[in-house]
Motif scaffolding. Sequence first.
Motif, short mmCIF file in Angstrom:
data_model
loop_
_atom_site.label_atom_id
_atom_site.label_comp_id
_atom_site.label_asym_id
_atom_site.label_seq_id
_atom_site.Cartn_x
_atom_site.Cartn_y
_atom_site.Cartn_z
N GLY A 1 -20.24 8.55 -4.02
CA GLY A 1 -21.61 8.91 -3.72
C GLY A 1 -22.40 7.94 -3.16
O GLY A 1 -21.95 6.76 -3.02
N PRO A 2 -23.52 8.28 -2.42
CA PRO A 2 -24.50 7.27 -1.72
C PRO A 2 -24.67 6.24 -2.64
O PRO A 2 -25.56 6.24 -3.59
N GLY A 3 -24.70 4.99 -1.96
CA GLY A 3 -24.92 3.73 -2.83
C GLY A 3 -24.09 3.39 -3.85
O GLY A 3 -24.12 2.25 -4.68
N ALA A 4 -23.06 4.03 -4.14
CA ALA A 4 -22.11 3.80 -5.28
C ALA A 4 -21.28 2.68 -5.01
O ALA A 4 -20.91 2.58 -3.85
N HIS A 5 -20.88 1.99 -5.96
CA HIS A 5 -20.01 0.66 -5.71
C HIS A 5 -18.69 0.84 -6.35
O HIS A 5 -18.39 1.60 -7.39
N SER A 6 -17.75 0.28 -5.88
CA SER A 6 -16.38 0.12 -6.47
C SER A 6 -15.82 -1.29 -6.45
O SER A 6 -16.39 -2.26 -5.60
N ASP A 7 -14.83 -1.61 -7.44
CA ASP A 7 -14.11 -2.71 -7.38
C ASP A 7 -12.62 -2.15 -7.70
O ASP A 7 -12.17 -1.96 -8.98
N PHE A 8 -11.85 -2.28 -6.70
CA PHE A 8 -10.35 -1.66 -6.70
C PHE A 8 -9.51 -2.42 -6.17
O PHE A 8 -9.66 -2.50 -4.98
N GLY A 9 -8.53 -2.81 -6.52
CA GLY A 9 -7.52 -3.54 -5.91
C GLY A 9 -7.67 -4.81 -5.40
O GLY A 9 -7.25 -5.14 -3.97
N GLY A 10 -8.68 -5.46 -6.11
CA GLY A 10 -8.97 -6.79 -5.22
C GLY A 10 -10.09 -6.77 -4.45
O GLY A 10 -10.63 -7.92 -3.82
N ARG A 11 -10.47 -5.57 -4.22
CA ARG A 11 -11.66 -5.42 -2.91
C ARG A 11 -12.74 -4.82 -3.72
O ARG A 11 -12.88 -3.97 -4.51
N ARG A 12 -14.10 -5.29 -3.24
CA ARG A 12 -15.42 -4.75 -3.79
C ARG A 12 -15.98 -4.09 -2.43
O ARG A 12 -15.91 -4.61 -1.38
N TYR A 13 -16.35 -2.87 -2.50
CA TYR A 13 -17.14 -2.11 -1.57
C TYR A 13 -18.25 -1.05 -2.21
O TYR A 13 -18.33 -0.88 -3.27
N SER A 14 -18.88 -0.69 -0.90
CA SER A 14 -19.95 0.19 -1.37
C SER A 14 -20.30 1.20 -0.43
O SER A 14 -19.93 0.85 0.86
N PHE A 15 -20.92 2.24 -0.57
CA PHE A 15 -21.39 3.33 0.35
C PHE A 15 -22.74 3.24 0.76
O PHE A 15 -23.56 2.81 0.07
N VAL A 16 -22.84 3.82 1.90
CA VAL A 16 -24.15 3.78 2.41
C VAL A 16 -25.36 4.70 1.32
O VAL A 16 -24.83 5.46 0.80
N ARG A 17 -26.57 3.93 1.32
CA ARG A 17 -27.43 4.64 0.51
C ARG A 17 -28.16 5.79 1.24
O ARG A 17 -29.43 5.38 1.48
N ASP A 18 -27.51 6.77 1.56
CA ASP A 18 -28.24 7.61 2.30
C ASP A 18 -27.41 9.06 2.08
O ASP A 18 -26.17 8.92 2.32
N LEU A 19 -28.22 10.00 1.55
CA LEU A 19 -27.55 11.31 1.26
C LEU A 19 -27.02 11.99 2.21
O LEU A 19 -25.47 12.21 2.50
#
Length: 423
Positions: free
Chosen positions: A285-303
């Motif tokens: 989802g927009p703005g959601a963060h993840s921490d998976f496989g040693g990598r942290r990433y997030s998605f755009v905050r825009d629907l």
Amino acid sequence: MRKREGRPVFGKKKETQPKAPTGDSLGIYIHIPFCRSRCDYCDFYSVAGREDRMDSYQKALLAHIKETAPLAQGIPVDTVYFGGGTPSFFGDKRLRELLGAIQKQFQLTQDAEITLEANPDSVDVRALRRLRKAGFNRLSLGMQSACPAELESVHRPHTVQQVDQAVAAARKAKFKNLSLDLIYGLPGQTMDSWKATVEHALSLIPQHLSCYGLKVEEGTRLAARVAAGEQLPDDDAQADLYLWTVGRLERAGLPQYEISNFAKPGMESRHNLRYWLTRPYIGFGPGAHSDFGGRRYSFVRDLDGYIDGVLRGGSLIDSEELIPRRERSGEYLMLRLRTAQGIEEWEYRGTYFMDFAPLEARLEQFCDKGWAERTAEGRWRLTPQGFLLSNQLIGDLLERQEQSELSDLLPRARQQFTKRKGE
């Protein structure tokens, strides 16, 4: 952090895919950004008046879940959390379809904790029964206050009566794990009105309570009101409210297990503990963060940007970074010291290969001031008084950690220089 174009985490190039973690379970977070209206204090990514995009968003989420699931093949998923926004405003049919897709695509454990956030004005018995039968087993209701004037002051869309009705509906739907969210420090709030709110919440017999201090976030309507001269309970008043709450909930059988969270023993939020114990999770989802496989990433905050990114291959990733194990030592301090579990010397040494002595020396000084304590098991944790100063105290420990690391690296650097010089 520089914005990356495309979808490097989920692209076709093998080298850009996160390596699946081993020896651990996984959590899944689904962000539902839709709200009936936006509260004055809210800084989470949410949208009001965009119901016309719900079906497209559902399609994007389902596609994203299907695309991502192979990366987590063979990893048990033991927590799923639908947050927002107001997930219950999205409609129980869509929520059940999303959970069904997760159950099909991922390896959910039989005892998985599956949480739904909801506002009291957007649930009823029939919808909750359908959700419960679909697999949702934990409900988190945004009560916030039992004082009508306080709810109105921040434009909450529900009444106190609707809170009571929502809790009754949850019980009829056989939800056995109920959490209530409360906020202290609201406009016009006093110690007496806060005590009334807590007592009202306890009368509803929740298994879990989240009690958050009001924060004025930049860009919110509340921030504009404060800038215009509106007064809120100050830090000292909030501290008094907080310390009273810790004692009252301890006596009520809901001991504190994290700065803002209290639960009956065994009913702590397993999903939220993932964040504080640095366990892996994947967000959608927009703005959601993840921490998976040693990598942290997030998605755009825009629907619209998120929908376009998933369905049409547009820009989706907002930020991405690889986190080496040694660099996670700072996260260990920051996040574990938010919890009543705290930190432990050999856990720290064995995981990050760093000296604990400088930290322990400082923790002993904190102990003398009543800000920290050592448990019978030998773990260090902050006291309720220390939690009030947690940003300052943890910042201090992080500085000492950095100094310790630098002093450790210097001899090795000299050794390398001497070795090269002699070659």
